[in-house]
Design an enzyme around this catalytic site. Structure first.
Site, mmCIF file in Angstrom:
data_model
loop_
_atom_site.group_PDB
_atom_site.id
_atom_site.type_symbol
_atom_site.label_atom_id
_atom_site.label_comp_id
_atom_site.label_asym_id
_atom_site.label_seq_id
_atom_site.Cartn_x
_atom_site.Cartn_y
_atom_site.Cartn_z
ATOM 1 C CG ASP A 145 -9.539 2.177 6.903
ATOM 2 O OD1 ASP A 145 -9.068 3.079 7.468
ATOM 3 O OD2 ASP A 145 -10.112 1.567 8.057
ATOM 4 C CG HIS A 438 -6.775 5.010 -0.393
ATOM 5 N ND1 HIS A 438 -6.845 4.824 -1.493
ATOM 6 C CD2 HIS A 438 -7.195 4.202 0.901
ATOM 7 C CE1 HIS A 438 -7.554 3.534 -0.862
ATOM 8 N NE2 HIS A 438 -7.737 3.191 0.776
ATOM 9 C CG ASP A 482 -1.633 13.041 -6.097
ATOM 10 O OD1 ASP A 482 -1.913 12.899 -5.835
ATOM 11 O OD2 ASP A 482 -1.468 14.395 -7.000
ATOM 12 C CD GLU A 491 -5.355 5.330 4.184
ATOM 13 O OE1 GLU A 491 -5.172 3.644 3.989
ATOM 14 O OE2 GLU A 491 -6.410 5.051 4.842
HETATM 15 O O1 G3I Z 1 8.819 -3.116 11.402
HETATM 16 C C1 G3I Z 1 9.037 -3.255 10.062
HETATM 17 C C2 G3I Z 1 10.470 -4.005 9.656
HETATM 18 O O2 G3I Z 1 11.187 -4.739 10.761
HETATM 19 C C3 G3I Z 1 10.987 -4.219 8.736
HETATM 20 O O3 G3I Z 1 11.546 -4.731 7.913
HETATM 21 C C4 G3I Z 1 9.716 -3.718 7.787
HETATM 22 C C5 G3I Z 1 10.279 -4.196 6.295
HETATM 23 O O4 G3I Z 1 8.853 -4.781 5.292
HETATM 24 O O5 G3I Z 1 8.382 -3.883 7.604
HETATM 25 C C6 G3I Z 1 8.055 -2.709 8.824
HETATM 26 O O6 G3I Z 1 6.715 -2.622 9.065
HETATM 27 C C7 G3I Z 1 5.962 -1.829 8.229
HETATM 28 C C8 G3I Z 1 5.412 -2.198 9.784
HETATM 29 O O7 G3I Z 1 4.311 -1.138 9.040
HETATM 30 C C9 G3I Z 1 5.768 -1.226 10.483
HETATM 31 O O8 G3I Z 1 6.170 -0.049 10.466
HETATM 32 C C10 G3I Z 1 5.592 -3.043 7.334
HETATM 33 O O9 G3I Z 1 6.328 -3.038 5.944
HETATM 34 C C11 G3I Z 1 3.992 -2.357 6.841
HETATM 35 O O10 G3I Z 1 3.776 -3.278 5.824
HETATM 36 C C12 G3I Z 1 3.361 -1.718 7.951
HETATM 37 O O11 G3I Z 1 2.932 -0.920 7.238
HETATM 38 C C13 G3I Z 1 1.823 -0.971 7.538
HETATM 39 C C14 G3I Z 1 0.194 -0.209 7.170
HETATM 40 O O12 G3I Z 1 -0.569 -0.269 7.671
HETATM 41 C C15 G3I Z 1 0.457 -2.057 6.818
HETATM 42 O O13 G3I Z 1 -0.171 -2.705 7.970
HETATM 43 C C16 G3I Z 1 1.457 1.142 8.069
HETATM 44 O O14 G3I Z 1 2.272 1.442 9.415
HETATM 45 C C17 G3I Z 1 0.230 1.838 8.585
HETATM 46 O O15 G3I Z 1 0.096 2.511 9.030
HETATM 47 C C18 G3I Z 1 -1.278 0.841 8.142
HETATM 48 O O16 G3I Z 1 -2.216 1.299 8.385
HETATM 49 C C19 G3I Z 1 -3.119 1.438 7.981
HETATM 50 C C20 G3I Z 1 -4.447 0.637 8.510
HETATM 51 O O17 G3I Z 1 -4.028 -0.538 8.444
HETATM 52 C C21 G3I Z 1 -5.487 0.869 8.286
HETATM 53 N N1 G3I Z 1 -6.539 2.212 8.157
HETATM 54 C C22 G3I Z 1 -5.346 2.955 7.105
HETATM 55 C C23 G3I Z 1 -3.600 2.751 7.675
HETATM 56 C C24 G3I Z 1 -2.981 3.595 6.962
HETATM 57 O O18 G3I Z 1 -2.857 3.399 5.472
HETATM 58 O O1 9MR Z 2 -8.581 1.403 1.681
HETATM 59 C C1 9MR Z 2 -8.353 0.696 2.476
HETATM 60 C C2 9MR Z 2 -6.976 1.480 3.375
HETATM 61 O O2 9MR Z 2 -7.127 2.469 4.436
HETATM 62 C C3 9MR Z 2 -5.983 0.712 3.886
HETATM 63 O O3 9MR Z 2 -4.612 1.329 4.592
HETATM 64 C C4 9MR Z 2 -5.432 -0.506 3.004
HETATM 65 C C5 9MR Z 2 -4.627 -1.931 3.240
HETATM 66 O O4 9MR Z 2 -4.958 -2.678 4.333
HETATM 67 O O5 9MR Z 2 -6.637 -1.266 1.951
HETATM 68 C C6 9MR Z 2 -7.719 0.209 1.980
HETATM 69 O O6 9MR Z 2 -8.636 -0.923 1.612
HETATM 70 C C7 9MR Z 2 -8.514 -1.782 -0.330
HETATM 71 C C8 9MR Z 2 -7.665 -3.294 0.979
HETATM 72 O O7 9MR Z 2 -6.667 -3.504 1.078
HETATM 73 C C9 9MR Z 2 -8.309 -4.106 -1.101
HETATM 74 N N1 9MR Z 2 -9.484 -3.821 -1.516
HETATM 75 C C10 9MR Z 2 -9.565 -2.733 -2.032
HETATM 76 C C11 9MR Z 2 -9.374 -1.170 -1.285
HETATM 77 C C12 9MR Z 2 -9.501 -0.604 -1.518
HETATM 78 O O8 9MR Z 2 -11.188 -0.060 -2.405
#
Ligand code: G3I
Ligand code: 9MR
Ligand code: ZN
Length: 509
Positions: A145, A438, A482, A491
């Site tokens: 994103d 992604h 993939d 992503e």
């Molecule tokens: O730390 C907890 C752990 O204690 C728990 O038991 C476990 C159970 O699900 O979850 C752990 O938390 C995880 C958290 O990351 C911390 O590592 C969550 O499951 C997991 O869903 C979460 O994922 C993050 C995700 O955003 C959703 O919030 C990813 O680390 C993080 O890299 C990702 O970041 C996104 C940005 O929001 C938007 N841009 C893209 C980026 C990558 O996808």
């Molecule tokens: O593209 C978004 C990605 O960068 C984030 O990691 C993800 C979770 O926050 O969300 C993606 O965006 C999606 C949104 O959450 C739901 N609608 C579809 C989007 C992807 O096209």
């Protein structure tokens, strides 16, 4: 081909060379690709149960083969993907891992092949809940994103700077690349209070096939947080070691951020405010971020107030975007030097080595040579990179340095194809790389930008629609598809590339 898992780029002549196979056989052969002649024959190791993949596997060790060439490993009639034995099988990888940061640049005309585009996100951002407009242009898009978020940016910057510091042959262009991000981060600081805005993005994520310059919705600057302010302080203090000409500016930005932290000891953790739906990067605690900031500021200035803070705190660990204590330990152990407190130094070393043991234990029993146990969650490949990085950072403090180096190299082999799904998790590298990340510019142009590390297997398959559709019920290390819609597994992000770049640079490949 999926039955024989191997580093698809290959191995250097003197390196340990191991493949993991799911076939039930006693022997294997390594054949030259050119004429299919047999270069090596060996016995496959004993059957092992691999819990994370739910499979019975065997290890084929062909370390004794040192002759340069291109090969395939056969078990019976089944071949592996081709791979090389060569002095430099990883040619171009390290440059691509770093080059990726160029593709992520925001706010400038970008000249990068089919992914070129005019300057994006150049309008002023609105401070959330006000009419105030602020210029926060520049920096790298976070991921697939186009949001720009301070907390994960700090991790990426820290990894790149540490790589630069510890690489036997640092990359000349690295400091300029990092400065692009630091300049943006400096704009994210509120001049008046020293606090740092958490992030800038539009209210919503845009369409997956939209190029950066076509996202024209209003930019919102989300409120100042302690995690953004602390990680900002940490990297500004850290960067002051690398940029002597900008030292004063960087240190004063770090000090102002620290003053904000001191004045706001109980700041709430970030949550998206009403109407904002982009990446959150919230946290449960800011103690480790504050610890990191104090360690970097102490290392950079020797200020006793920072030392007192560290001494009164517990020791934190972690190299993730939300757990950053190990960066603090590293700053203290490497840079506090003669100002360091001896008992605290000893405790920091012990803490770091305890973390290393927690990485080495699962690694030693893992037929793929990784250390995740069953911790395959969103961004698992970052954890792979972070574990390797932790081991490499700990080498000066242990007699196990050679084992740690080998373990780090094995983690690289995993990322490049020696894993339960036989994918190279780095776009553009290996015979079977991820093709559909992604990543908006890659989706828009119909071709993946090279050198990007994808998130990797995520056992919580309900976290994205493609993983849910294709991998529900799969064992943890096989929950990977993939597919462009798999944002929790496929992503890419700046802070998943950065630890892998660190591995490549510090391992000198
Ligand atoms: O730390 C907890 C752990 O204690 C728990 O038991 C476990 C159970 O699900 O979850 C752990 O938390 C995880 C958290 O990351 C911390 O590592 C969550 O499951 C997991 O869903 C979460 O994922 C993050 C995700 O955003 C959703 O919030 C990813 O680390 C993080 O890299 C990702 O970041 C996104 C940005 O929001 C938007 N841009 C893209 C980026 C990558 O996808
Ligand atoms: O593209 C978004 C990605 O960068 C984030 O990691 C993800 C979770 O926050 O969300 C993606 O965006 C999606 C949104 O959450 C739901 N609608 C579809 C989007 C992807 O096209
Ligand atoms: Zn942009």
């Amino acid at each position: 081909m999926n039955a024989i898992r191997i580093n698809q780029l290959g191995y250097r002549p003197d390196d340990v060379k191991k493949a993991t196979v799911t076939l039930n056989a006693k022997t294997f052969r390594v054949q030259r690709s050119s004429d299919r002649s047999v270069a090596y024959e060996g016995t496959v190791g004993p059957a092992l149960h691999d819990a994370p993949s739910g499979e019975t596997v065997r290890v084929a060790d062909f370390s004794a083969l040192t002759e340069e060439g291109t090969y395939m490993l056969y078990v019976g009639d089944t071949p592996s993907y081709p791979f090389r034995i060569s002095d430099n099988p990883y040619d171009g990888l390290r440059a691509a891992l770093l080059g990726f940061f160029h593709y992520q640049k925001c706010g400038v005309d970008l000249d990068c092949g089919i992914w070129s585009h005019p300057a994006c996100h150049t309008s002023l951002a609105t401070v959330y809940g006000t009419e105030i407009k602020k210029d926060v242009s520049g920096g790298w898009h976070d991921a697939g994103d186009y949001g720009r978020y301070v907390v994960p940016a700090a991790k990426a910057v820290a990894d790149l700077l540490l790589a630069h510091e510890l690489a036997p042959k640092p990359d000349a262009e690295l400091l300029d690349a990092v400065w692009f991000e630091l300049e943006w981060m400096l704009k994210m600081q509120d001049e008046e209070t020293g606090g740092v805005y958490h992030k800038v993005s539009c209210h919503h994520f845009n369409a997956l096939d939209e190029m950066p310059h076509n996202e024209r919705a209003e930019l919102v600057l989300c409120p100042v947080t302690s995690t953004a302010t602390a990680t900002f302080a940490a990297v500004m203090a850290m960067a002051s070691r690398f940029c002597p000409d900008k030292k004063e500016r960087l240190l004063s930005a770090a000090q102002n951020a620290w003053d904000w932290l001191t004045a706001n000891p109980d700041a709430p953790m970030f949550k998206n405010p009403e109407g904002v739906f982009t990446g959150g990067y919230g946290d449960r605690s800011d103690k480790d971020e504050r610890f990191w900031a104090a360690c970097e500021l102490f290392a950079a200035t020797g200020g006793e107030a920072f030392h007192d803070y560290i001494k009164s705190d517990e020791i934190h660990t972690g190299l993730g975007w939300n757990q950053v204590g190990t960066y603090g330990i590293v700053a203290y152990l490497y840079h506090a030097k003669d100002r360091a407190d001896a008992p605290l130094t000893a405790r920091m070393e012990e803490t770091l080595l305890t973390v290393c043991r927690q990485i080495m234990n699962p690694y030693k029993n893992d037929p793929y040579g990784v250390s995740l146990g069953d911790e395959y969650r969103w961004g698992s490949n970052m954890t792979v990179g972070n574990h390797a990085m932790t081991l490499l950072l700990a080498r000066p403090f242990t007699k196990h340095a050679a084992e740690y180096t080998q373990a780090a190299l094995d983690h690289l082999h995993y990322l490049l194809g020696r894993n339960p799904v036989s994918y190279s998790y780095i776009t553009g590298f290996g015979a079977n790389p991820a093709l559909y990340p992604h990543h908006r510019p890659s989706v828009a142009m119909g071709q993946a930008v090279p050198g990007m590390v994808v998130g990797g297997p995520n056992k919580f398959t309900q976290q994205d629609p493609a993983l849910k559709e294709h991998c529900t019920g799969f064992p943890p290390s096989k929950c990977y598809v993939d597919h462009k819609d798999s944002y929790s597994g496929n992503e890419i992000t700046i802070y998943w590339n950065s630890p892998v770049y660190f591995m490549a640079a510090v391992l000198d490949i």
